[in-house]
Design an enzyme around this catalytic site. Sequence first.
Site, PDB file in Angstrom:
ATOM      1  N   ASP A 199       9.794  21.697-116.344  1.00 52.53           N
ATOM      2  CA  ASP A 199       8.850  20.834-115.476  1.00 52.53           C
ATOM      3  C   ASP A 199       8.265  21.382-114.766  1.00 52.53           C
ATOM      4  OD1 ASP A 199       7.143  18.248-114.347  1.00 52.53           O
ATOM      5  OD2 ASP A 199       8.663  18.856-112.853  1.00 52.53           O
ATOM      6  N   SER A 200       6.854  21.201-113.903  1.00 48.50           N
ATOM      7  CA  SER A 200       5.629  22.141-113.524  1.00 48.50           C
ATOM      8  C   SER A 200       6.680  22.503-111.868  1.00 48.50           C
ATOM      9  CB  SER A 200       5.034  20.608-112.881  1.00 48.50           C
ATOM     10  OG  SER A 200       5.145  20.074-112.108  1.00 48.50           O
ATOM     11  N   PHE A 223       1.042  19.662-112.134  1.00 53.04           N
ATOM     12  CA  PHE A 223       0.101  19.238-112.870  1.00 53.04           C
ATOM     13  C   PHE A 223      -0.874  17.958-113.377  1.00 53.04           C
ATOM     14  CE2 PHE A 223       2.976  21.170-116.844  1.00 53.04           C
ATOM     15  CZ  PHE A 223       3.316  22.414-116.463  1.00 53.04           C
ATOM     16  N   SER A 224      -0.213  16.920-112.706  1.00 57.49           N
ATOM     17  CA  SER A 224      -0.467  15.601-112.510  1.00 57.49           C
ATOM     18  C   SER A 224      -2.071  15.485-113.068  1.00 57.49           C
ATOM     19  CB  SER A 224      -1.139  15.287-110.778  1.00 57.49           C
ATOM     20  OG  SER A 224      -1.619  14.270-110.924  1.00 57.49           O
ATOM     21  N   CYS A 283       9.806  16.234-117.296  1.00 61.51           N
ATOM     22  CA  CYS A 283       8.736  15.538-117.055  1.00 61.51           C
ATOM     23  C   CYS A 283       7.523  14.715-117.786  1.00 61.51           C
ATOM     24  CB  CYS A 283       7.519  17.175-116.992  1.00 61.51           C
ATOM     25  SG  CYS A 283       5.831  17.257-116.361  1.00 61.51           S
ATOM     26  N   ASN A 284       7.076  13.372-116.890  1.00 61.88           N
ATOM     27  CA  ASN A 284       6.388  12.707-117.551  1.00 61.88           C
ATOM     28  C   ASN A 284       4.951  12.866-117.541  1.00 61.88           C
ATOM     29  OD1 ASN A 284       7.830   9.832-117.236  1.00 61.88           O
ATOM     30  ND2 ASN A 284       8.243  11.421-115.420  1.00 61.88           N
ATOM     31  N   THR A 285       4.444  13.675-117.410  1.00 60.41           N
ATOM     32  CA  THR A 285       2.650  13.794-117.297  1.00 60.41           C
ATOM     33  C   THR A 285       2.761  15.569-118.740  1.00 60.41           C
ATOM     34  OG1 THR A 285       2.993  14.051-115.045  1.00 60.41           O
ATOM     35  CG2 THR A 285       0.953  14.940-116.249  1.00 60.41           C
ATOM     36  N   CYS A 313       7.648   9.361-112.740  1.00 58.86           N
ATOM     37  CA  CYS A 313       7.122  11.151-112.920  1.00 58.86           C
ATOM     38  C   CYS A 313       8.349  11.876-112.244  1.00 58.86           C
ATOM     39  CB  CYS A 313       6.337  11.584-111.279  1.00 58.86           C
ATOM     40  SG  CYS A 313       6.576  12.995-111.036  1.00 58.86           S
ATOM     41  N   THR A 314       8.876  12.490-113.021  1.00 56.89           N
ATOM     42  CA  THR A 314      10.854  13.098-112.036  1.00 56.89           C
ATOM     43  C   THR A 314      10.476  13.156-110.702  1.00 56.89           C
ATOM     44  OG1 THR A 314       9.798  15.217-113.578  1.00 56.89           O
ATOM     45  CG2 THR A 314      11.013  13.501-114.924  1.00 56.89           C
ATOM     46  N   HIS A 315       9.604  13.670-110.241  1.00 55.72           N
ATOM     47  CA  HIS A 315       9.317  13.557-108.855  1.00 55.72           C
ATOM     48  C   HIS A 315      10.344  13.004-107.427  1.00 55.72           C
ATOM     49  CE1 HIS A 315       7.425  17.731-109.967  1.00 55.72           C
ATOM     50  NE2 HIS A 315       7.792  18.209-108.480  1.00 55.72           N
TER      51      HIS A 315
HETATM   52  N1  DGL Z   1       7.596  15.525-112.880  1.00 53.16           N
HETATM   53  C1  DGL Z   1       6.555  15.836-113.745  1.00 53.16           C
HETATM   54  C2  DGL Z   1       6.177  14.727-113.710  1.00 53.16           C
HETATM   55  O1  DGL Z   1       7.395  14.260-114.477  1.00 53.16           O
HETATM   56  C3  DGL Z   1       4.813  16.379-112.430  1.00 53.16           C
HETATM   57  C4  DGL Z   1       4.263  16.320-111.294  1.00 53.16           C
HETATM   58  C5  DGL Z   1       3.442  17.431-111.274  1.00 53.16           C
HETATM   59  O2  DGL Z   1       3.105  18.193-111.545  1.00 53.16           O
HETATM   60  O3  DGL Z   1       2.345  16.612-111.352  1.00 53.16           O
HETATM   61  O4  DGL Z   1       4.974  14.186-114.156  1.00 53.16           O
END
Ligand code: DGL
Length: 268
Positions: A11-12, A43-44, A75-77, A186-188
């Site tokens: 992930d980021s 990463f957004s 990470c979805n992004t 988003c996994t966050h």
């Molecule tokens: N956790 C990430 C996701 O699922 C990325 C968050 C990020 O760095 O913007 O998209």
Amino acid sequence: MADKATILFFDSGVGGFSVYREVLDLLPQHHYLYAFDNEMFPFSEKTEDLIIQRTVAVCKKINETYPLDLIVIACNTASTVVLPALRETFDIPIVGTVPAIKPAAQISETKHIGLLATKGTVKRPYVDKLIEQYASGCQVEKLGSTKLVEIAQDKIQGDSVDLIALRDELAVWKNIEDLDTVILGCTHFPLIKDEIRICLPQVQHFIDPGLAIAKRVAFLLENVKLRSKNEVENLIFCTKQFEIQNKFMQALKHRWGFERLIVLNLDE
Ligand code: DGL
């Protein structure tokens, strides 16, 4: 043959832990590596090319020393753009994390659902296709936020959650009374689910794919011929030094059993 698979999460930042904790619950016996690209976090709003290049580089670097049996792009992004490149590079199962649109559309009673994700994810054609395929009978709101990612990242690094900033970020959905289901895309975000719930009291269901991913990993491992060296030490990798490294590692050691943090040099 080694009996422990070596599984890498990427992930980021700390978001991937929301997926990792579900996999660990289901499959506590394996060897786990967790990599986060803090040099490029968040990463957004980064370009797709950069995200692809960084994700592939980090996974390759780690695989040189720790032969991997399976990679979870937590990470979805990243998952919405990088899976083809990774599958070309590696001959092992690659599990992606993409917004759980299908289960959200199925569970919603009002058929009015929200996708909460990063600014990058909400723009991806991949996501439009998922909506077209699985949620054509629903009205789908999309909200892309980088701020929420930062709030979740700070929380896991020991800061308190800024509820006012969180409420402001979600304000556009506050008055949509029939919004009964929100996809945490988003996994966050599962890491701040309780706080998000306070800001959107009308929402009945928050959907995150952690458990489904854990089941997918278990299924895929049944047919994997393991390459790992039966390592036991769970490790964290990042891409640049950061100030609170020691505090961060202590928290992760107790919480999720990681022993050491290694700073990768991608130029070597
Ligand atoms: N956790 C990430 C996701 O699922 C990325 C968050 C990020 O760095 O913007 O998209």
